[in-house]
Scaffold this active site. Structure first.
Site, PDB file in Angstrom:
ATOM      1  CE  LYS A  33      -3.149   4.256  -0.659  1.00  0.00           C
ATOM      2  NZ  LYS A  33      -2.731   3.917   0.433  1.00  0.00           N
ATOM      3  CE1 TYR A 253      20.490  18.477 -22.046  1.00  0.00           C
ATOM      4  CE2 TYR A 253      18.696  16.848 -21.741  1.00  0.00           C
ATOM      5  CZ  TYR A 253      19.310  18.043 -22.115  1.00  0.00           C
ATOM      6  OH  TYR A 253      18.367  19.153 -22.656  1.00  0.00           O
TER       7      TYR A 253
HETATM    8  C1  LIG Z   1      -2.703   2.328   0.243  1.00  0.00           C
HETATM    9  C2  LIG Z   1      -3.175   1.645   1.287  1.00  0.00           C
HETATM   10  C3  LIG Z   1      -3.432   0.344   1.018  1.00  0.00           C
HETATM   11  C4  LIG Z   1      -3.489  -0.464  -0.131  1.00  0.00           C
HETATM   12  O1  LIG Z   1      -2.094  -0.922  -0.477  1.00  0.00           O
HETATM   13  P1  LIG Z   1      -1.697  -1.940  -1.730  1.00  0.00           P
HETATM   14  O2  LIG Z   1      -0.460  -2.334  -1.429  1.00  0.00           O
HETATM   15  O3  LIG Z   1      -1.622  -0.818  -2.843  1.00  0.00           O
HETATM   16  O4  LIG Z   1      -2.552  -3.068  -2.062  1.00  0.00           O
HETATM   17  C5  LIG Z   1      -4.013  -0.359   2.102  1.00  0.00           C
HETATM   18  N1  LIG Z   1      -4.327  -0.064   3.251  1.00  0.00           N
HETATM   19  C6  LIG Z   1      -3.898   1.095   3.634  1.00  0.00           C
HETATM   20  C7  LIG Z   1      -4.146   1.699   5.078  1.00  0.00           C
HETATM   21  C8  LIG Z   1      -3.338   2.175   2.712  1.00  0.00           C
HETATM   22  O5  LIG Z   1      -2.956   3.264   2.984  1.00  0.00           O
END
Ligand SMILES: *Cc1c(COP(=O)(O)O)cnc(C)c1O
Length: 376
Positions: A33, A253
């Site tokens: 994702k 800054y």
């Molecule tokens: C993003 C996600 C994962 C992966 O999590 P990580 O900590 O990056 O391994 C697994 N399960 C769900 C439902 C997620 O949304």
């Protein structure tokens, strides 16, 4: 001259996938994702052509992968948010999560010839999405009655605190999950990266790894290397100015930093406009010419300044690693008061993203990068 660039090692990602398989001995869903946490979802999925399955958060992400001819199962982690999307999921052969009554109702009135793989999401303590464990038998019964749903219905849940080594919330979630899956047939999955790496009891046959796939530790105080993982992203830029700087003079800054003695400052072409966190001002380090040096003053949009020290021999044009093999992203995130997830995913569009891999078996000449391979 290319300044800010992120180079992704697809070999590292392949290594990490295999390493995670070895560590957990389960089916492994590669979570891609958010454009594979900023690493490029299509390139990553293509590199992992032996992966058991992939998972994304949005249907658009899944369709993009299908259009790129990714053929493994692709799971929509939060399912479909309307029935139109459910039709698209059926069309593209996507696996869906059901976490709410409205999603089940959409599925019940869906009219398709094909059949969908469905995962029932159970809330075991995260209290974000998912049905009450007590409702599992009822949902199962309604799902089993549908001809267009695969008979093996999965059960899925998600940890809230698996990244904290001794938080009992995780053991409580594991036992709630064990309870909920009693008398169910299909696949079961609760472990994310942290579960897979730190909680052997969270192994129910299918794990889902995101951050660890990219070689990054989800657990505070560890780097990916501690688990035999290799960081896949190298975020680099270059020195664009070297200057002598007098004791007591401010930098940047807000004039938030002044050295006690004369020193040499280096200016790097990277800032929050590239996705480098502004909150790392006066705290994180960068890697230049074999050593780590501190960021001084505030990170600005296009530049940040480092203290190279009195005897610096660095030159304009020298490469700087902002995070990667020599500058663990876990440390940068810690210094910035955030988590590595947020850093890799927020690189901006002006950062040049490229992928490298050595040839695989099906490529018979030696060690060309993908880019070169295309040029030949
Ligand atoms: C993003 C996600 C994962 C992966 O999590 P990580 O900590 O990056 O391994 C697994 N399960 C769900 C439902 C997620 O949304």
């Amino acid at each position: 001259m290319i300044t800010a660039q992120a180079t992704i090692s697809l070999d590292a990602i392949r290594h990490n996938y295999q390493q995670l398989k070895k560590l957990s001995d389960q089916q492994l869903i590669a979570v891609v994702k958010g454009n594979a946490y900023g690493h490029g979802a299509i390139a990553v999925a293509k590199a992992l052509h032996n992966a058991d399955a992939f998972a994304v958060a949005r249907i658009e992400e899944a369709i993009e992968l299908r259009k790129a001819k990714v053929e493994q199962p692709i799971l929509l982690l939060e399912g479909c948010f309307c029935q139109d999307d459910l039709y698209k999921a059926a069309e593209h052969n996507l696996d869906v999560v059901i976490h709410s009554e409205y999603q089940l109702a959409d599925l019940e009135t869906l009219k398709v010839d094909s059949s969908l793989a469905v995962w029932l999401k159970v809330d075991t303590g995260m209290h974000r999405i998912g049905i009450e464990p007590a409702l599992v038998p009822n949902y199962q019964k309604r799902l089993t009655a549908l001809a267009h749903v695969d008979s093996a219905i999965g059960i899925i849940s998600h940890f809230s605190c698996a990244d904290e080594r001794s938080n009992t919330a995780t053991t409580e979630q594991i036992s709630a999950f064990s309870q909920a899956i009693k008398d169910t047939q299909g696949p079961k999955s609760i472990a994310n990266s942290a579960g897979l790496l730190m909680w052997p009891d969270s192994s129910f046959g299918v794990a889902r790894a995101g951050i660890a796939l990219y070689g990054i530790s989800p657990i505070d105080g560890y780097t990916g290397h501690d688990f035999g993982l290799i960081p896949a992203m190298s975020f680099t830029s270059r020195l664009i100015s070297i200057r002598q700087h007098q004791a007591g003079q401010p930098v940047g800054y807000g004039q938030t930093w002044r050295p006690k003695q004369d020193t040499t400052l280096g200016v790097i072409a990277a800032g929050y406009g590239d996705g480098y966190p502004r909150s790392a001002s006066n705290s994180a380090m960068v890697f230049i010419n074999g050593r780590q040096v501190p960021i001084v003053g505030r990170v600005s949009m296009d530049m940040l300044v480092v203290d190279l020290g009195q005897d610096a021999r660095d030159c304009s044009g020298d490469q700087v690693e902002l995070w990667g093999e020599h500058m663990p992203i876990e440390q940068v995130a810690q210094a910035a008061g955030t988590i590595p997830y947020e850093l890799t995913i927020q690189l901006t569009s002006r950062v040049n993203l490229s992928w490298q891999q050595r040839c695989e078996q099906d490529c018979n000449s030696t060690h060309r990068t993908e880019k070169q391979a295309v040029a030949i």
